[in-house]
Every structure is written in structure tokens, then in C-alpha cells.
Design an enzyme around this catalytic site. Structure first.
Site, mmCIF file in Angstrom:
data_model
loop_
_atom_site.group_PDB
_atom_site.id
_atom_site.type_symbol
_atom_site.label_atom_id
_atom_site.label_comp_id
_atom_site.label_asym_id
_atom_site.label_seq_id
_atom_site.Cartn_x
_atom_site.Cartn_y
_atom_site.Cartn_z
ATOM 1 N N ASP A 99 0.838 -1.199 0.000
ATOM 2 C CA ASP A 99 0.000 0.000 0.000
ATOM 3 C C ASP A 99 0.880 1.259 0.000
ATOM 4 O O ASP A 99 1.878 1.330 0.728
ATOM 5 C CB ASP A 99 -0.885 -0.002 1.260
ATOM 6 N N ASP A 121 -6.696 6.236 -8.314
ATOM 7 C CA ASP A 121 -8.136 6.350 -8.020
ATOM 8 C C ASP A 121 -8.463 7.804 -7.665
ATOM 9 O O ASP A 121 -7.791 8.403 -6.816
ATOM 10 C CB ASP A 121 -8.511 5.441 -6.840
ATOM 11 N N GLU A 196 -2.878 0.737 -19.258
ATOM 12 C CA GLU A 196 -4.151 0.116 -19.629
ATOM 13 C C GLU A 196 -5.314 1.120 -19.501
ATOM 14 O O GLU A 196 -6.133 1.264 -20.404
ATOM 15 C CB GLU A 196 -4.373 -1.064 -18.686
ATOM 16 N N TYR A 197 -5.364 1.816 -18.367
ATOM 17 C CA TYR A 197 -6.425 2.800 -18.162
ATOM 18 C C TYR A 197 -6.332 3.929 -19.174
ATOM 19 O O TYR A 197 -7.353 4.441 -19.647
ATOM 20 C CB TYR A 197 -6.352 3.390 -16.736
HETATM 21 N N1 SAH Z 1 -1.853 2.228 -13.207
HETATM 22 C C1 SAH Z 1 -2.820 1.357 -13.852
HETATM 23 C C2 SAH Z 1 -4.053 1.099 -12.962
HETATM 24 C C3 SAH Z 1 -4.811 2.351 -12.580
HETATM 25 S S1 SAH Z 1 -6.200 2.003 -11.475
HETATM 26 C C4 SAH Z 1 -3.214 1.935 -15.192
HETATM 27 O O1 SAH Z 1 -2.970 3.121 -15.424
HETATM 28 O O2 SAH Z 1 -3.761 1.203 -16.019
HETATM 29 C C5 SAH Z 1 -5.460 2.438 -9.899
HETATM 30 C C6 SAH Z 1 -4.728 1.257 -9.281
HETATM 31 O O3 SAH Z 1 -4.134 1.727 -8.061
HETATM 32 C C7 SAH Z 1 -5.656 0.118 -8.882
HETATM 33 O O4 SAH Z 1 -5.120 -1.105 -9.360
HETATM 34 C C8 SAH Z 1 -5.679 0.163 -7.359
HETATM 35 O O5 SAH Z 1 -5.866 -1.102 -6.768
HETATM 36 C C9 SAH Z 1 -4.309 0.744 -7.056
HETATM 37 N N2 SAH Z 1 -4.258 1.436 -5.762
HETATM 38 C C10 SAH Z 1 -5.201 2.223 -5.238
HETATM 39 N N3 SAH Z 1 -4.828 2.701 -4.020
HETATM 40 C C11 SAH Z 1 -3.595 2.172 -3.784
HETATM 41 C C12 SAH Z 1 -2.702 2.266 -2.682
HETATM 42 N N4 SAH Z 1 -3.018 2.972 -1.596
HETATM 43 N N5 SAH Z 1 -1.537 1.605 -2.755
HETATM 44 C C13 SAH Z 1 -1.222 0.863 -3.849
HETATM 45 N N6 SAH Z 1 -2.042 0.725 -4.929
HETATM 46 C C14 SAH Z 1 -3.220 1.369 -4.896
#
Ligand code: SAH
Length: 224
Positions: A99, A121, A196-197
């Protein structure tokens, strides 16, 4: 990221053990401690299914790329994908379940060369602003682990999150090198590696915002 619970997640993660890191007893002070080889340490927080991590590690074989993600099943998906292309999979890539709030338990002060936040997020409700990964407390911890002269790179389609991030940087007195509101139609697009996003959101017509900061420790008011 939403994902249906994977069957045998623990075993599947263990099967990818050679590319999945556990939290060290004391934080990594350099990338060779995690990778067994020298190289700049690039860290992505919230890597999702790992496309950006894989592509970046392949494109830049001299760096060591560490991809952290809080959801274990998402790391399983990322690591299995990486292992499936074992012949082309770069040996400079590691995944870990962890995390962002504990990032200083993973990495020591001044150990990271480049830190990426991709499509974090947005936590749109104002009462949740402290959960955003660019809230000042998170930024302060990133700036501690990034080396003097190292970089923070942030991309998002979400304009409110982007604007919030700029405000947090203002609060901390941090200057930025690049602020772009439409990355794909900018001079920086040719070297951009899409996540991906990013592919999904830009296909839906959302412009992509990008922010790049070079960390200058002497300028960092948060370190006072
Ligand atoms: N970076 C990827 C995914 C984006 S979605 C892309 O651009 O395609 C955001 C990702 O962050 C999710 O997989 C979520 O589980 C992760 N995430 C959210 N809060 C987090 C935290 N506190 N620590 C680590 N990962 C986190």
C-alpha cells in the site's frame, strides 16, 4: 480496480515468486537490494495489471522497475501475464503487494530515481480527499524516498484529481517541470508509454493530463 476474487490466489502468487517481492525487514536503500543488479530504481505505485511496468522495463533494460499494487489478485494477474511471456519478459521487473501509505517501509530515503503514479483512483467525494494518492501526506513521503534530482511523474484523465494535485503541490511549494492537459496531442507523446487505463480513457475521448516534477531537496519546504 475491480476484479473478481481469483481462485487459489495465494498459490498463484507464490508460483510467480521469482518476480514478486516481499516487504523487506528494513527498507531497500538501492535497487540492487531488490533486483540483485545495479540500475536506476523506477517505482510505480498502483500498477494495476502491469502493462506500463512491463513495457517500460522492456524499453529501458538498464533500469530496475518495481511495480507496487495494493490488491493481491491484481498483482497475480500482472505477474502471471509477465511470466507468460517469459522469453521476452525483462529481468529488470518486480511486482509487489503493498500500500502507498506504507511506501517508506519499502524504500529508504533518497533511494528512488523515478516514481510513477498512473491513473490513481480519483476519490471524487470531497470528504475522501485524504485518500487520494496525491494528497500532501503521500506527496511528502514520495519526496522523501525520491533522490535529489529524481522525478515524480503523474498521469490521469481525471481533471479534478489533476487540479487537486496541482493545489497540493502549491501548498508544499513544489515547482513542476511539465504540466500538460492533452498529452496525446503534445510534443511529449512520441515517448509516452500508455497504461491500460490510459488506452481505455483516451479511446473514450478523454484528454490525458500529465505532470512531471524534478525533486530538488534544498527547495523542498516540506523537508524543513
Ligand atoms: N496504473 C494502472 C491502474 C490504474 S487504477 C493503469 O494506469 O492502467 C489504480 C490502481 O491503483 C488500482 O489497481 C488500485 O488497486 C491501485 N491502488 C489504489 N490505491 C492504492 C494504494 N493505496 N496503494 C497501492 N495501490 C493502490
Amino acid at each position: 480496480m475491480r476484479m473478481r476474487k481469483k481462485k487459489h490466489g495465494e498459490q498463484r502468487l507464490a508460483a510467480c515468486g521469482h518476480i514478486v517481492c516481499h516487504k523487506p525487514e528494513t527498507p531497500f536503500t538501492c535497487s540492487s537490494e531488490a533486483f540483485g543488479r545495479d540500475g536506476e530504481l523506477h517505482l510505480e505505485i498502483g500498477c494495476g495489471k502491469g502493462d506500463f511496468a512491463c513495457l517500460t522495463a522492456s524499453k529501458y533494460p538498464e533500469i530496475n522497475f518495481f511495480a507496487l499494487e495494493k490488491i493481491s489478485d491484481v498483482v497475480v494477474a500482472a505477474a502471471e501475464k509477465a511470466v507468460a511471456c517469459e522469453n521476452t519478459r525483462p529481468d529488470n521487473l518486480r511486482f509487489a503487494v503493498g500500500d502507498a501509505s506504507k511506501i517508506e517501509e519499502w524504500f529508504a530515503e533518497n533511494s528512488v530515481d523515478t516514481l510513477y503514479l498512473n491513473f490513481s483512483d480519483p476519490w471524487p467525494k470531497s470528504k475522501h480527499y485524504k485518500r487520494r494518492l496525491t494528497y500532501r501526506k503521500f506527496l511528502e513521503s514520495y519526496f522523501r524516498i525520491i533522490k535529489d534530482g529524481g522525478k515524480l511523474k503523474f498521469k490521469t484523465d481525471n481533471r479534478p484529481l489533476f487540479d487537486f494535485t496541482l493545489e497540493e503541490l502549491d501548498f508544499l511549494g513544489i515547482r513542476r517541470d511539465i504540466v500538460i492537459y492533452d498529452l496525446h496531442n503534445s510534443e511529449y507523446n512520441s515517448e509516452n508509454i500508455q497504461t491500460e487505463y490510459e488506452r481505455n480513457f483516451s479511446a473514450k475521448g478523454f484528454p490525458i493530463n500529465m505532470l512531471v516534477i524534478t525533486v530538488h531537496k534544498s527547495d523542498d519546504k516540506s523537508a524543513d
